[in-house]
Design a protein around this motif. Sequence first.
Motif: not given
Lengths: 282, 474
Positions: B231-232, B234-236
């Motif tokens: 997820d990171e 993508f997001e971070e």
Amino acid sequence: MFEILEKKQMAQGTVCMFRLKAPRIARKTRPGQFVILRANERGERIPLTVAETHPEQGWIRIYFQVVGKTTAMLARMAPGEIIQDVIGPLGVPTHVDKVGTVICVGGGLGVAVIYPITRAFFDAGNHVIAIIGARTKELLILEQEMNSVCHELHVTTDDGSYGRHGFVTDVLKELLEQRKDVGMVMGIGPVPMMRFLCKTTQPFGVKTMVSLNPIMVDGTGMCGACRVRVGGQTRFCCVHGPDFDGHQVDFEELSKRLMMYVPQERESYQRFQAEVAGGSSR
Amino acid sequence: MSEKSEHSHKSKKERLPRQPMPEQPPKERIHNFKEVPFGYSPEQALAEASRCLKCKKPGCVPSCPVEVDIPGFISLVAEGKFFEAAAKIRETNSLPAVCGRVCPQEDQCESGCVLGKKWDPVAIGRLERFVADYDRLHGSFQMPPMASPTGKRVAVVGSGPAGLTLAGDLIKKGHEVTIFEALHEPGGVLIYGIPEFRLPKEIVKAEVNYLQKLGVRIETDVVVGKTLTVDELFEEEGYNAVFLGVGAGLPVFMNIPGENLCGVYSANEYLTRSNLMKAYLFPDYDTPIAVGRNVVVLGAGNVAMDSARTALRLGAETVRIVYRRSRAEMPARAEEIHHAEEEGIVFELLTNPVRFLGDDRGWVKAMECVRMELGEPDASGRRRPVPIPGSEFILETDMAIVAIGTTANPLIPSTTSGLETNKWGYIVTDETGRTSKKGVWAGGDIVTGSATVILAMGAGRKAARAIDEYLMSL
Ligand SMILES: Cc1cc2nc3c(=O)[nH]c(=O)nc-3n(C[C@H](O)[C@H](O)[C@H](O)COP(=O)(O)OP(=O)(O)OC[C@H]3O[C@@H](n4cnc5c(N)ncnc54)[C@H](O)[C@@H]3O)c2cc1C
Ligand SMILES: Cc1cc2nc3c(=O)[nH]c(=O)nc-3n(C[C@H](O)[C@H](O)[C@H](O)COP(=O)(O)OP(=O)(O)OC[C@H]3O[C@@H](n4cnc5c(N)ncnc54)[C@H](O)[C@@H]3O)c2cc1C
Ligand code: SF4
Ligand code: FES
């Protein structure tokens, strides 16, 4: 590339502290987790617990005891030098709850490993009693740091040169006899100490957690080197641990497995010492 | 030319035998980690290439999971155009020097070769190896055609053959590609599992280096799920798509008594110590490895053969492969079994271990086994081995290597929201490698379970196509 930002030698040079630049690891590590590092191209991968992190400044702090070639080699490195690989954070963070009264016991270098855990129990609002010990006064580490993260600190030395004369388990036994409100004991140190500590708490029926230190290679569950027997089941310390219920651990098996490479380790260390001696005389 | 000589020319062509590949004699090679086969000389390659019939409807190509234009590259070899032949293979296969060494050709391309019906099939694998080596040693790097930058970013988790293939395909399509690898060196099983004497690490490094020249970034020492989560990514970290090529690296044990005795290794640990950590060069390298005198290896796949042959090279006097089925069911490549036999490895077939016995220092000293016979076929279609009552016996040993398989590592699924796995923990995908999570693809052993290099590459290739379409539709 992981730069050594700061180095400190303590306990008469047998223990060394590094502050290492490792921004991603600093952001992610929780108390109880460790890294695996490799000093250089030909080096071994060795696990070391993360004692402190600074997510904003992107560094981690580790303490290690000089016991063989890799740790001896690391201890000779200086700030500004680069550690080839640092991998982590690995392992499951220590389960930190509000349980009331918690006793944290650290022996020898184990004090460095239990320090972040003690702080976490303290921050979680527990009444924290810490017991730390060493063979002799000069080998005691992190007394001040420990003092700042507990309500009550007891110090022992095996030879009586400082604090209470005796073992950490002596104090632990007394405390357990005196107070009935101890919800949990967490103990970290050499295997014989952890084993004895679990024997000490057993009659009191107090939940006792230990952080195990088997030999590891990858640290991600891929090799199976770190297997330990807990409650009759084989567990991989790097992914299921390193913390386990001490009353369930097969310490005898762990001790034997830790001896597996003693002849090679000795050879390697002696070669290194000879090289270092040869190099410095030139 | 007389009729006679023309006739003899023709029959000579028909009868030209499959060119043997020179190799280190067994007595010598069991004492070193140097590669066993030496590879073809240019003359041998020309001779072997001349055997190919250049079929209009070749049987070989459909049997190749990445559809190398086999008659095409072989014709170029036959004309002596070795660099051109290499470029031809690279059109669809990004790791030819690897595949030429470790692919199970007898089950793949060579099984479809029409010559094989009556005669020996063309040695396609050996030719592939020759061409790739020739190109690496004599060629100069040439940038393949690259699409203009798309500004889209792809994170590849795991640097085994699936991840490497996918990275190569996507960078050529103009996407930015970063590979994240948990270990300190990229290559996956090619680096940590398959030994030097079968696949020199220099070759894997050259292939990885080639990708880096194309612009692929590789970050080692990043354990996705720990250091960073999907997820990171993508997001971070701002990636637009993620490919999971993390392999099936979790060792399986037999769950029999004594398995945690000192000297009982998983094949993964044994091979990782030797290959990745270079324990065979101890003490010049720091990682130790135990040296057994009488070694048993449990299992009969490539991993078992590699473990057994490594043990021999590290100094074992006897090495036994203990396998519960019969010879016909052994899953290892024919060439590996052949090489193992030549090197003196003993096969204890139809034999199953029951428990390990230890000494007072906690080291393994013997293994109790039971003889097996083959009963009715089981779910896999193979006849099920059943123990023969009362046939237990003791095998003295001071080291055992468990090579009975691996399964999925739960690290990524357990830290990634919405990623569907099946009951064995493998990631579920459609035929393009798309997972249940948006923007995430997976391929290789983590989807199929332990398979082969070429199938992992095939999966990487398919997913690359699908990811490219997805990125261009964003
Ligand atoms: C989860 C975990 C956390 C640890 N945290 C710390 C820490 O914070 N500080 C610290 O000083 N030590 C810690 N250790 C122990 C540390 O890893 C070993 O002291 C170190 O590997 C010794 O390496 P060496 O080459 O100097 O010694 P060697 O000569 O190789 O070995 C000396 C002894 O260390 C142990 N050991 C050797 N190799 C390994 C290995 N790869 N993994 C684990 N143990 C090994 C064996 O018992 C061996 O007999 C930890 C171990 C584990 C598993
Ligand atoms: C000893 C051995 C011998 C073999 N011999 C042959 C042979 O002769 N021929 C053949 O065709 N096949 C052979 N195989 C099988 C073949 O190697 C595999 O099928 C193939 O490598 C699978 O490729 P992959 O890309 O799916 O994964 P892998 O090659 O397993 O690579 C996965 C990579 O992902 C990394 N990774 C895992 N988890 C994470 C994470 N969380 N974050 C970051 N990185 C991660 C791993 O460290 C690894 O580098 C052999 C396998 C072994 C073990
Ligand atoms: S099937 Fe055999 S003979 Fe025909 S093109 Fe392929 S390699 Fe050549
Ligand atoms: S260290 Fe390899 S599985 Fe734990």
